[in-house]
Design an enzyme around this catalytic site. Structure first.
Site: not given
Length: 305
Positions: A11, A167
């Site tokens: 990410k 997240d």
């Protein structure tokens, strides 16, 4: 037994603005999420008993911690507490990792009688600002959904992801998004798929909690408007200054990437210490990768998904 394999790509926070601390202890964020085409790999299959195996170059860095609860396992903005260091690789106790927390939550919701054998190939460094356990947990949810015939858009999957960490919903979506709130309220964006990307980590693990505690508390405004690259360039990562205070070597990585030929954007991701650069060509990316590797730093030459 039929095995399902799912990628858990790195990410990237192309921009990360911290607006204020919330009453619930999280921080109000605005962030531009993007994902690499490479990262960890999760494999799941049905089994008679639960098992969890960790392999890969960073397997030895992962500890299966005891007594970690899903609600607190995932750190805000991606790293720090969702991986834990200093343990042997191989077979791990079932409880304590975000992968097994995701599996427990999934089976409780969708398949209470099922057991699973799970293998995590750990290619990404821990506590590094690029998703870590959040990406692994999300990949586990996607793999389990495929294994049990659950729609990838089932809202219960998102609810599980949100309970695992701030997240994890973005990693579950696994596409370019604008994240607000804790980073878990997502709006799809047109990204820069195929753009050459280089990730560089100087071998320093940075605690997300420590970085947020060191943040100066100043709201410097929202993410810019415009096309995707322009708004990323005009924005910033508010966690970079506090991360630099904790790990000054990050400045050396940024200096190398900022000076590279063909760089479109260079910045620290998440709470660090991994930095990234987007390039105008694969050749330019690879030249920078060679220079970073020569410093003894971990590198991942890849592209944006």
């Amino acid at each position: 037994m039929f095995a399902i394999t799912e990628a858990a790509p790195a990410k990237i926070n192309l921009a990360l603005h911290v607006r204020h601390r919330r009453p619930d202890g999280y921080h109000e964020l605005e962030t531009l999420f993007a994902f690499a085409t490479d990262g960890d790999v999760v494999t799941v299959e049905t089994a008679k008993t639960n098992s969890f195996t960790i392999t890969g170059p960073f397997a030895a860095s992962l500890l299966p911690p005891v007594h970690t609860t899903p609600a607190k396992a995932g750190a805000q903005s991606g790293t720090g507490s969702d991986d834990a260091p200093n343990a042997p690789s191989g077979n791990a106790p079932w409880h304590g990792n975000l992968v097994t927390a995701a599996t427990d939550a999934f089976t409780a919701a969708f398949a209470p009688e099922a057991h699973h054998a799970i293998t995590l190939e750990k290619h990404l460094p821990i506590a590094s600002g690029i998703g870590g356990g959040s990406a692994d947990a999300a990949a586990t949810l996607r793999a389990l959904a495929r294994l049990h015939g659950i729609s990838a858009t089932d809202p219960r999957l998102y609810a599980i992801a949100a309970g695992l960490g701030a997240d994890v919903p973005a990693c579950l979506a696994n596409r370019t998004t604008l994240g607000i709130g804790k980073g878990d309220i997502l709006t799809n964006l047109e990204g820069l798929s195929g753009t050459p990307l280089l990730l560089v980590n100087p071998g320093v693990a940075v605690s997300t909690a420590a970085v947020f505690q060191t943040w100066d508390g100043q709201d410097q405004g929202p993410i810019a408007e415009g096309n995707f690259l322009d708004r990323a360039r005009a924005s910033r990562n508010d966690l970079e200054p506090p991360a630099l205070a904790l790990a000054p070597v990050i400045a050396e990585v940024r200096t190398l990437l900022d000076a590279a030929e063909g760089v479109l954007l260079s910045r620290m991701s998440g709470s660090g210490a991994t930095c990234f650069a987007l390039f105008d060509s694969l050749e330019a990316r690879d030249v920078a990768a060679i220079a970073a590797h020569a410093r003894g730093w971990w590198i991942l030459p890849t592209t944006l998904a």
